[in-house]
Design an enzyme around this catalytic site. Structure first.
Site, PDB file in Angstrom:
ATOM      1  N   GLU A 199       0.795  -1.241   0.000  1.00  0.00           N
ATOM      2  CA  GLU A 199       0.000   0.000   0.000  1.00  0.00           C
ATOM      3  C   GLU A 199       0.827   1.290   0.000  1.00  0.00           C
ATOM      4  O   GLU A 199       0.592   2.194   0.816  1.00  0.00           O
ATOM      5  CB  GLU A 199      -0.975  -0.005   1.190  1.00  0.00           C
ATOM      6  CG  GLU A 199      -1.878  -1.227   1.188  1.00  0.00           C
ATOM      7  CD  GLU A 199      -2.877  -1.252   2.347  1.00  0.00           C
ATOM      8  OE1 GLU A 199      -2.729  -0.460   3.286  1.00  0.00           O
ATOM      9  OE2 GLU A 199      -3.800  -2.087   2.295  1.00  0.00           O
ATOM     10  N   ASN A 240       2.204  -4.582  -3.434  1.00  0.00           N
ATOM     11  CA  ASN A 240       0.824  -4.977  -3.216  1.00  0.00           C
ATOM     12  C   ASN A 240       0.030  -3.723  -2.851  1.00  0.00           C
ATOM     13  O   ASN A 240       0.483  -2.915  -2.048  1.00  0.00           O
ATOM     14  CB  ASN A 240       0.800  -5.975  -2.042  1.00  0.00           C
ATOM     15  CG  ASN A 240      -0.502  -6.715  -1.904  1.00  0.00           C
ATOM     16  OD1 ASN A 240      -1.013  -7.263  -2.887  1.00  0.00           O
ATOM     17  ND2 ASN A 240      -1.064  -6.742  -0.701  1.00  0.00           N
ATOM     18  N   HIS A 276     -10.026  -6.037  -2.402  1.00  0.00           N
ATOM     19  CA  HIS A 276     -11.084  -6.064  -1.379  1.00  0.00           C
ATOM     20  C   HIS A 276     -12.190  -5.226  -2.006  1.00  0.00           C
ATOM     21  O   HIS A 276     -12.157  -3.998  -1.951  1.00  0.00           O
ATOM     22  CB  HIS A 276     -10.608  -5.413  -0.080  1.00  0.00           C
ATOM     23  CG  HIS A 276      -9.514  -6.186   0.584  1.00  0.00           C
ATOM     24  ND1 HIS A 276      -9.725  -7.433   1.121  1.00  0.00           N
ATOM     25  CD2 HIS A 276      -8.216  -5.902   0.782  1.00  0.00           C
ATOM     26  CE1 HIS A 276      -8.589  -7.882   1.631  1.00  0.00           C
ATOM     27  NE2 HIS A 276      -7.659  -6.975   1.430  1.00  0.00           N
ATOM     28  N   GLU A 304      -5.792 -10.523  -2.580  1.00  0.00           N
ATOM     29  CA  GLU A 304      -6.559 -10.542  -1.313  1.00  0.00           C
ATOM     30  C   GLU A 304      -8.056 -10.523  -1.612  1.00  0.00           C
ATOM     31  O   GLU A 304      -8.837  -9.862  -0.909  1.00  0.00           O
ATOM     32  CB  GLU A 304      -6.174  -9.340  -0.429  1.00  0.00           C
ATOM     33  CG  GLU A 304      -4.690  -9.256  -0.131  1.00  0.00           C
ATOM     34  CD  GLU A 304      -4.295  -8.162   0.867  1.00  0.00           C
ATOM     35  OE1 GLU A 304      -5.175  -7.563   1.497  1.00  0.00           O
ATOM     36  OE2 GLU A 304      -3.087  -7.924   1.004  1.00  0.00           O
ATOM     37  N   ASP A 306     -11.814 -10.550  -1.924  1.00  0.00           N
ATOM     38  CA  ASP A 306     -13.058 -10.815  -1.201  1.00  0.00           C
ATOM     39  C   ASP A 306     -14.064  -9.772  -1.682  1.00  0.00           C
ATOM     40  O   ASP A 306     -13.679  -8.709  -2.162  1.00  0.00           O
ATOM     41  CB  ASP A 306     -12.898 -10.814   0.328  1.00  0.00           C
ATOM     42  CG  ASP A 306     -12.123  -9.645   0.887  1.00  0.00           C
ATOM     43  OD1 ASP A 306     -11.974  -8.635   0.183  1.00  0.00           O
ATOM     44  OD2 ASP A 306     -11.663  -9.733   2.032  1.00  0.00           O
TER      45      ASP A 306
HETATM   46  C1  XIL Z   1      -5.586  -7.322   7.750  1.00  0.00           C
HETATM   47  C2  XIL Z   1      -5.924  -8.632   8.429  1.00  0.00           C
HETATM   48  O1  XIL Z   1      -6.869  -9.322   7.659  1.00  0.00           O
HETATM   49  C3  XIL Z   1      -6.457  -8.339   9.799  1.00  0.00           C
HETATM   50  O2  XIL Z   1      -6.706  -9.545  10.480  1.00  0.00           O
HETATM   51  C4  XIL Z   1      -5.444  -7.482  10.543  1.00  0.00           C
HETATM   52  O3  XIL Z   1      -5.958  -7.118  11.766  1.00  0.00           O
HETATM   53  C5  XIL Z   1      -5.123  -6.225   9.780  1.00  0.00           C
HETATM   54  O4  XIL Z   1      -4.680  -6.564   8.503  1.00  0.00           O
HETATM   55  N1  XIL Z   1      -4.766  -5.110   3.245  1.00  0.00           N
HETATM   56  C6  XIL Z   1      -3.683  -5.863   3.572  1.00  0.00           C
HETATM   57  C7  XIL Z   1      -3.760  -6.854   4.655  1.00  0.00           C
HETATM   58  O5  XIL Z   1      -2.664  -5.811   2.873  1.00  0.00           O
HETATM   59  O6  XIL Z   1      -2.547  -7.055   5.327  1.00  0.00           O
HETATM   60  C8  XIL Z   1      -4.837  -6.509   5.640  1.00  0.00           C
HETATM   61  O7  XIL Z   1      -4.980  -7.607   6.528  1.00  0.00           O
HETATM   62  C9  XIL Z   1      -6.133  -6.214   4.916  1.00  0.00           C
HETATM   63  C10 XIL Z   1      -5.992  -5.048   3.998  1.00  0.00           C
END
Ligand code: XIL
Length: 397
Positions: A199, A240, A276, A304, A306
């Protein structure tokens, strides 16, 4: 698949309500800022919840059933690329979770156990045991491991000792190098790829302000890749991020980082699209930006995935058949966009951010797991319609 409906009359009402909801969503979607479609954190998700709430108590509630499994298929057997899941070491003690992970997936990402503060909680203290357990599980089950993440470009996630660290530029550089080189050396030969930076770019194209940027300037990014590359030249190295599907200045900056790294002889192998995302996203947005990334010669990891379904819902709600079906279509659409936009050789894989809705990070901090239903498996680890949607995408159905 057995789904329970209340009555025919309710069914028609549900259908009309769903259509109305869908078109409202589409109008709202057009007028909303694009970034509203990409909630990446819980906070952003609750912003997404500012809209009207819908009373869906009469809608047909989605009920889980073992019959939702697709005969003779698993997720991994339906694709010829790695299919991954983000896992948490603590959950591996649950045999249902463990067997589902091993049956359906052939790649693992660590949801949190490999983050900076979890591996390196104090300057001279390293805690690898949970991450090692993930690697051991992968080995036992013949799975690939993707490392997540070496540096997260966000102040709130830095361990306290890093926040309090005092030193000049050289000392900060050394801190960055020590962390990256120690972690890569520890996992050498066991982890095939890393999210080196997580990020780093804001939606306006600016580099995200964080302690590494303040201490080392933009160079922190190139240095991180350089150290990772030096520590293990065989590992694939990723940036990422989220929201690349909206292109814009964020994508321009991300691609610019790759160009600038290459000019210095530093390798960035690929982009992770966190994805996400939400049901009402147009898969074409993903398609265009997957393609742009692939055209730049990069690997593409859908890293990631979802799909939140709670747009305009109250704080808690029951998943309905209609929403579960819409989610399946969205899932299929995004996976298809990935498979068609990215040449096979650049498809690094598709990773979902967890398995069961009850463990989804979208539900973190909420008392019950009826806040959102973003994943492929329900609270009992039974597959949802989205699971079938993903399998169909993999099989080209
Ligand atoms: C999130 C996890 O899913 C949580 O359990 C944790 O508390 C915080 O991090 N983007 C990312 C991930 O790159 O590392 C994050 O994961 C979700 C958003």
């Amino acid at each position: 698949m057995r789904l329970t409906f209340t009555s025919k009359k309710t069914n028609i009402k549900v259908f009309i309500a769903a259509l109305a909801l869908l078109s409202t969503n589409m109008i709202a979607c057009k007028s909303s800022m694009e970034e509203d479609l990409a909630p990446s954190t819980q906070q952003e998700l609750s912003v997404d919840n500012q809209g009207a709430t819908v009373d869906n108590s009469e809608m047909a509630t989605y009920t889980s059933s073992k019959v939702n499994f697709v005969k003779n298929s698993t997720l991994k057997s339906s694709f010829n690329i790695p299919i991954g899941i983000a896992i948490v070491k603590e959950r591996l003690d649950d045999p249902i979770y463990g067997s589902m992970v091993a049956r359906e997936f052939n790649s693992l990402s660590s949801e949190s156990n490999m983050k900076f503060g979890n591996l390196h909680p104090e300057q001279d203290k390293w805690t690898f045991s949970k991450a090692d357990a993930i690697v051991a599980f992968a080995k036992k089950n013949n799975m690939r491991v993707h490392g997540h993440t070496l540096i997260w470009a966000k102040d709130s996630v830095q361990p306290k000792w890093v926040k309090n660290f005092q030193g000049d530029k050289k000392a900060w550089d050394n801190l960055l190098k020590t962390h990256i080189k120690t972690v890569l050396a520890h996992f050498k030969g066991q982890i095939v790829s890393w999210d080196v930076i997580n990020e780093p770019v804001a939606s306006n194209g600016a580099l995200v302000d964080n302690i590494w940027l303040r201490k080392l300037g933009e160079d922190y990014i190139y240095k991180a890749f350089k150290y990772a590359q030096e520590a293990d030249p065989s590992v694939k190295l990723f940036i990422n991020d989220y929201g690349q599907e909206f292109g814009g200045k964020k994508m321009t900056t991300l691609l610019g980082l790759v160009t600038k790294a290459r000019a210095q002889g530093i390798r960035i192998d690929g982009f992770g699209f966190q994805a996400h995302t939400v049901m009402r996203i147009d898969p074409a947005k993903f398609y265009n930006n997957f393609k742009r990334t692939a055209d730049a010669g990069l690997l593409v990891h859908l890293s990631e995935l979802d799909i939140s379904v709670r747009y305009q819902q109250g704080d808690t709600f029951k998943l309905t058949n209609d929403i579960a079906t819409q989610q399946a279509a969205a899932w299929k659409g995004i996976v298809k966009a990935y498979l068609t936009a990215v040449p096979k050789a650049q498809q690094f894989g598709i990773t979902t951010w967890g398995a069961s809705d009850k463990d989804s990070f979208f539900n973190k901090g909420y008392k019950n797991a009826d806040h959102d239903y973003p994943l492929l498996f329900d609270n009992n680890y039974n597959p949802k319609p989205a699971y079938k949607g993903m399998i169909e995408a993999g099989k080209g159905i």
